[in-house]
Design an enzyme around this catalytic site. Structure first.
Site, PDB file in Angstrom:
ATOM      1  N   ASP A 146      -6.919  10.509  -5.510  1.00 23.40           N
ATOM      2  CA  ASP A 146      -7.346   9.522  -6.505  1.00 23.40           C
ATOM      3  C   ASP A 146      -6.352   9.441  -7.660  1.00 23.40           C
ATOM      4  O   ASP A 146      -6.068   8.358  -8.190  1.00 23.40           O
ATOM      5  CB  ASP A 146      -8.726   9.893  -7.047  1.00 23.40           C
ATOM      6  CG  ASP A 146      -9.831   9.633  -6.036  1.00 23.40           C
ATOM      7  OD1 ASP A 146      -9.548   8.958  -5.033  1.00 23.40           O
ATOM      8  OD2 ASP A 146     -10.958  10.114  -6.242  1.00 23.40           O
ATOM      9  N   ASN A 157      -3.945  12.907   0.967  1.00 21.83           N
ATOM     10  CA  ASN A 157      -5.338  13.379   0.911  1.00 21.83           C
ATOM     11  C   ASN A 157      -5.513  14.663   1.723  1.00 21.83           C
ATOM     12  O   ASN A 157      -6.180  15.608   1.292  1.00 21.83           O
ATOM     13  CB  ASN A 157      -6.278  12.309   1.447  1.00 21.83           C
ATOM     14  CG  ASN A 157      -6.702  11.330   0.368  1.00 21.83           C
ATOM     15  OD1 ASN A 157      -6.630  11.638  -0.816  1.00 21.83           O
ATOM     16  ND2 ASN A 157      -7.118  10.142   0.766  1.00 21.83           N
ATOM     17  N   GLU A 197      -5.988   2.310  -0.760  1.00 25.71           N
ATOM     18  CA  GLU A 197      -4.713   2.502  -1.427  1.00 25.71           C
ATOM     19  C   GLU A 197      -3.864   1.223  -1.392  1.00 25.71           C
ATOM     20  O   GLU A 197      -2.647   1.266  -1.572  1.00 25.71           O
ATOM     21  CB  GLU A 197      -3.948   3.658  -0.767  1.00 25.71           C
ATOM     22  CG  GLU A 197      -3.441   3.389   0.657  1.00 25.71           C
ATOM     23  CD  GLU A 197      -4.475   3.701   1.714  1.00 25.71           C
ATOM     24  OE1 GLU A 197      -4.097   3.805   2.898  1.00 25.71           O
ATOM     25  OE2 GLU A 197      -5.667   3.834   1.386  1.00 25.71           O
ATOM     26  N   ASP A 254       0.850  -1.194   0.000  1.00 27.40           N
ATOM     27  CA  ASP A 254       0.000   0.000   0.000  1.00 27.40           C
ATOM     28  C   ASP A 254       0.883   1.239   0.000  1.00 27.40           C
ATOM     29  O   ASP A 254       2.088   1.186   0.251  1.00 27.40           O
ATOM     30  CB  ASP A 254      -1.014   0.005   1.147  1.00 27.40           C
ATOM     31  CG  ASP A 254      -0.379   0.252   2.505  1.00 27.40           C
ATOM     32  OD1 ASP A 254       0.866   0.348   2.597  1.00 27.40           O
ATOM     33  OD2 ASP A 254      -1.113   0.357   3.487  1.00 27.40           O
TER      34      ASP A 254
END
Length: 556
Positions: free
Chosen positions: A440, A431, A466, A423
């Protein structure tokens, strides 16, 4: 006492019935799981209150009282967690975030259970039927109000910033629910605690508030399908098509249909579709009907088509092209798609132009074009079932289905393979710093970079959020380590432009790796359980990579 016991028992049974109803009638998404956890906390209060009024033993009464107030203490955490999932469908809290949200409720619950020096509750006349509350009780009230005020602030902010009407309606319903939930316990607090010496006890106010808010919220969820994200996505896609679509499972039960389906078909979701009975309401050539129904019953994996006519009166007719095609994933048929395409206008032209061969050929080409468009739409639906819409990678469901077959083959023929689970490091910081749109884009570009470094036979899938997983077939330990390091380096060197004159974003990944080289002669009776064990091990390796400083590969 009997009135209070009966009221609380009735409210508990009602809450339990709602719990079963929500569980039985909905697809259980992550948001539903969070809601059911919140609903469970709501059921504890009336259950404990029933217990208090069914015994006169002080040691049992204090047990039931502690149960009620622990459940009440956890309501704040449950509502805050549910609020975060409600305003952000992609929200996935870290363990640290969960502990921070949970800690105030845990501390208050510990104080309620411990009750040091009767700081939470003390008896009156050696019993708990009448009782006095101490500072821990008031601390619990403050903590609950803080939870609700913070949740309300999140909802109001989301309501002001959302543009879509359905989002605003969903958030407005949540705000109404929280107001109902807080109003009744506050009324209970004022009437039965603060003004208790001067007013008669009014039983069940807190329980009633919990039930009313939950009943309102369940009604809202059912009316607006607020949490059913999978169905919302499917329905949005199907309702954009000009073709009536009925989706069947492998047993011919209706699992979805769009708004174009003719109301006269009398088709309902959940019911068994009897195609022969449905066609009885239409006019169809007997020879075509027999051949069509025979192919439908005996060749479920074939695409079949016929033409049917709906007669309203002698002068008004409506013509449809009826098409049935299988839904096939990994070579296995998992359902069917039945489509109704209104071809009345086309049919009218064909009937009028039978004397004109050129015109007839032109209309036939139009029909073929529409059939091809429908075929492409079906292919799009099939593709959506196995891929992730953001990254274009395979989704987790497809990966698990694929691995069930691959692992059995690998074990049977002693073929080495490897699993990678990685990840994006510190993705929440991305974010928080740049916003979810950039977040995104980071996920999408990272997936592209990883995909470019894989072999043609490797499978990349989005595992969740993620987090991604890679299946490496025919791969030994040395090859897997080389590929894992190559993936890590490609991501580390990948710069993602975010525009507006800002510097590009670079991220790193932490990766767990598991290589299965020496196959045993074990006969797998539960391949799903074996896969769970493999992913549990590779997940442990991923966490070790995180703990060891990130941007690294840990091999078990």
């Amino acid at each position: 006492m009997e009135l209070m016991t009966g009221l609380d028992l009735s409210l508990f049974l009602f809450l339990f019935a709602i719990f079963i109803y929500v569980f039985a009638t909905n697809i259980i998404t992550t948001q539903h799981k969070v809601y059911l956890l919140f609903h469970f906390f709501m059921m504890i209060w009336p259950l404990g209150q029933v217990g208090v009024h069914t015994t006169d033993q002080p040691h049992l009464q204090i047990l039931y009282i502690n149960t009620s107030f622990v459940g009440l203490s956890m309501l704040g955490f449950g509502w805050l967690l549910f609020t975060k999932f409600l305003v952000n469908v992609t929200y996935r809290p870290s363990r640290k975030a969960l502990m921070l949200m949970l800690m105030p409720s845990l501390l208050v619950s510990a104080g309620v259970i411990w009750n040091p020096w009767h700081a939470f509750i003390s008896t009156v006349n050696d019993g708990y039927e009448q009782r006095t509350y101490g500072p821990i009780f008031w601390a619990m009230v403050i903590v609950l109000l803080s939870y609700y005020v913070y949740s309300l602030r999140i909802l109001l902010k989301a309501f002001r910033t959302r543009q879509l009407p359905q989002d605003r309606v969903r958030i407005a319903n949540a705000i109404t629910g929280i107001i109902i939930m807080v109003a009744f316990p506050l009324l209970d607090l004022m009437l039965n605690v603060v003004f208790d010496p001067w007013l008669p006890v009014i039983p069940g106010l807190t329980s009633l508030g919990i039930v009313l808010s939950d009943l309102y919220f369940v009604f809202s969820l059912k009316k607006h399908r607020s949490l059913d994200l999978v169905k919302i996505a499917q329905q949005d896609v199907m309702d954009t098509l000009s073709v009536g679509i009925i989706v069947l499972d492998e047993h011919d039960h209706v699992i979805e249909m769009n708004q174009v389906v003719n109301p006269r078909l009398q088709v309902a979701v959940g019911e068994l579709l009897d195609l022969e009975e449905m066609l009885a309401g239409f006019t169809i050539d007997p020879a075509n009907e027999e051949a069509f129904l025979h192919a439908y019953r005996t060749s479920p994996s074939q695409r079949i088509q016929t033409e049917i006519t709906l007669e309203y009166d002698s002068s008004l007719k409506q013509y449809f092209s009826l098409h049935v095609g299988p839904i096939i994933v990994n070579g296995r048929r998992i359902g069917k798609v039945v489509t109704f395409q209104d071809i009345s206008e086309l049919k009218c032209h064909i009937l009028k132009s039978q004397e004109h061969n050129a015109s007839l050929q032109e209309r036939n080409r139009a029909l073929i074009y529409m059939q091809d468009e429908l075929f492409q739409a079906n292919r799009k639906l099939e593709q959506m079932a196995i891929t992730d819409s953001l990254t274009g990678c395979y989704n987790r469901r497809f990966l698990m289905q694929q691995l069930e077959h691959e692992v059995l083959t690998n074990i049977r023929y002693k073929i080495p393979f490897a699993l990678l689970l990685f990840d994006i490091d510190l993705f929440k910081l991305v974010n928080d710093t740049y916003g979810h749109v950039v977040g995104d884009e980071v996920i999408r570009r990272t997936a592209d970079a990883v995909r470019s470094s894989l072999r043609r036979t490797d499978i990349l899938a989005r595992y969740g959020g993620e987090e991604f997983t890679v299946y490496l077939p025919h791969t030994n330990k040395e090859q897997a380590e080389m590929l894992a390091q190559r993936i890590r380096e490609v991501v580390e060197n990948n710069e993602i432009a975010i525009g507006r004159g800002r510097a590009p974003v670079s991220v790193t990944i932490s990766m767990g790796m598991l290589v299965v080289e020496e196959q045993s002669d074990l006969q797998l009776d539960d391949v799903k359980g074996y896969l769970r064990d493999l992913f549990s091990k590779v997940d442990s390796a991923l966490y070790r990579a995180k703990d060891n400083g990130r941007n690294r590969v840990v091999n078990l």
